[in-house]
Design an enzyme around this catalytic site. Structure first.
Site, short mmCIF file in Angstrom:
data_model
loop_
_atom_site.label_atom_id
_atom_site.label_comp_id
_atom_site.label_asym_id
_atom_site.label_seq_id
_atom_site.Cartn_x
_atom_site.Cartn_y
_atom_site.Cartn_z
N HIS A 85 -2.90 6.73 2.66
CA HIS A 85 -3.45 5.49 2.13
C HIS A 85 -4.81 5.25 2.78
O HIS A 85 -4.97 5.39 4.00
CB HIS A 85 -2.50 4.32 2.43
CG HIS A 85 -3.13 2.98 2.32
ND1 HIS A 85 -3.88 2.59 1.24
CD2 HIS A 85 -3.14 1.93 3.18
CE1 HIS A 85 -4.31 1.36 1.43
NE2 HIS A 85 -3.87 0.93 2.60
N ASN A 145 -10.55 -0.02 0.51
CA ASN A 145 -9.09 -0.04 0.54
C ASN A 145 -8.60 -0.64 -0.78
O ASN A 145 -8.80 -1.82 -1.03
CB ASN A 145 -8.63 -0.87 1.73
CG ASN A 145 -7.11 -0.97 1.84
OD1 ASN A 145 -6.39 -0.79 0.87
ND2 ASN A 145 -6.63 -1.27 3.03
N CYS A 182 0.81 -1.23 0.00
CA CYS A 182 0.00 0.00 0.00
C CYS A 182 0.84 1.28 0.00
O CYS A 182 0.31 2.37 -0.17
CB CYS A 182 -0.95 -0.01 1.19
SG CYS A 182 -1.98 -1.49 1.26
#
Length: 333
Positions: A258, A289, A122
């Site tokens: 993120h 996500n 990520c």
């Protein structure tokens, strides 16, 4: 003997265009609850997520990444032939060769570009931006395309209550170009090997799900462990990135971390002491996500929705499996 560069004047990198691609299929919390023992209210309270996008078999990494890249290139105003390198951050490409970056470069017409994929989970987009900025500053490339493209649903057990409600699919992209003024601060990055087991991909093949690339391994995450680590480790990383860029929280216009979990974002905002006027990315509410795609997707959303504007100073922050992490301060396109 190596010849010194003839470039005398200093130059810097800057993001000059962003774009995103969100898969056609929209999945709300009620649909997720059909597979896990949970409620819509629990998911929203736990993560902030109301809905997310799942890719169809036709929406491959390259298809989504190229669509996002085309928007970023159009926004930048450059010809694809001017792109010197294409960097694709992805955690979920299950075929190591050919690289996704090669196909994306071909699809967008960046036929003069070198290409490579990177996997920093990520934090991948921040790693890509840091690498692209260094290329531009050194004169190795005038324009670099950085793409984050993910199909996390290929790796998720839909009955796993830990992560089935969190992860989704999508792609985001940014074009970086030269600038007379600093537009991208130094990247502060690293990896904490003590957290290797926090997010893992199993070595055994899952038989419940098949991606366009064949049977897929299963992703597992210790959510509480990641939460604790992120809120403890990323505050100091953010301060290092701001210090390296010569700014403070009072100089920031936007915070684009993120999109892991809205609760993590809220704690980071508090711990960093961000002024109330700073716009905070909340794309996770409607996108979930999306790993390395989440920061460019959130950036595009903030710019198109008016939450942030061209020239604003933003703090980017990524963290994921490894655990890898990175942060940098940028000026928005």
């Amino acid at each position: 003997m190596l010849r010194a560069s003839c470039r005398q004047e200093p130059r810097f990198g800057r993001i000059i265009g962003v774009g995103g691609y969100r898969p056609q299929r929209v999945v709300d919390n009620s649909e997720i609850c059909r597979s896990i023992d949970s409620t819509e209210e629990w998911i929203e309270t736990r993560s902030g997520i109301l809905r997310r996008h799942f890719a169809t078999p036709e929406e491959t990494h390259a298809v989504m990444g190229a669509a996002a890249a085309e928007k970023a290139i159009a926004a930048s105003g450059i010809d694809p032939l001017e792109i010197g390198c294409v960097i694709v951050a992805t955690t979920t490409n299950l075929v190591s060769l050919p690289a996704v970056s090669v196909e994306i470069a071909g699809r967008v017409g960046a036929v003069n570009a070198g290409t490579f994929d990177l996997n920093a989970a990520c934090a991948g987009f921040c790693y890509g931006v840091g690498s692209a900025s260094a290329m531009i500053r050194s004169g190795e490339a005038d324009h670099v395309l950085v793409v984050g493209a993910e199909r996390l649903t290929d790796l998720v057990d839909p009955t796993d209550r830990q992560i089935a409600f969190l992860l989704a699919d999508g792609a985001g992209a940014a074009v970086l170009g030269p600038s007379e003024e600093p537009g991208i601060g130094p990247v502060v990055w690293g990896a904490d090997a003590d957290q290797l087991e926090a997010v893992v991909m199993t070595r055994s093949w899952g038989d419940y799900r098949h991606s366009p690339q064949g049977p897929a391994p299963v992703m597992k995450m210790d959510g509480r462990r990641v939460f604790r680590w992120a809120v403890e480790a990323m505050v100091s990383t953010a301060h290092e990135a701001m210090s390296a860029a010569g700014v403070t929280v009072d100089d920031l216009d936007a915070f684009i971390p993120h999109q892991a979990n809205m609760r993590i974002t809220e704690v980071l905002v508090h711990e960093l002491g961000l002024p109330a006027r700073v716009a905070v990315a909340d794309d996770i509410i409607t996108a979930g996500n999306t790993s390395s795609a989440s920061i460019p997707l959130a950036m595009e959303h903030m710019l198109t929705s008016g939450q942030a504007g061209s020239g604003d100073i933003a703090l980017l922050m990524g963290f994921g499996a490894g655990l890898t992490y990175a942060a940098q301060v940028v000026r928005l396109p």
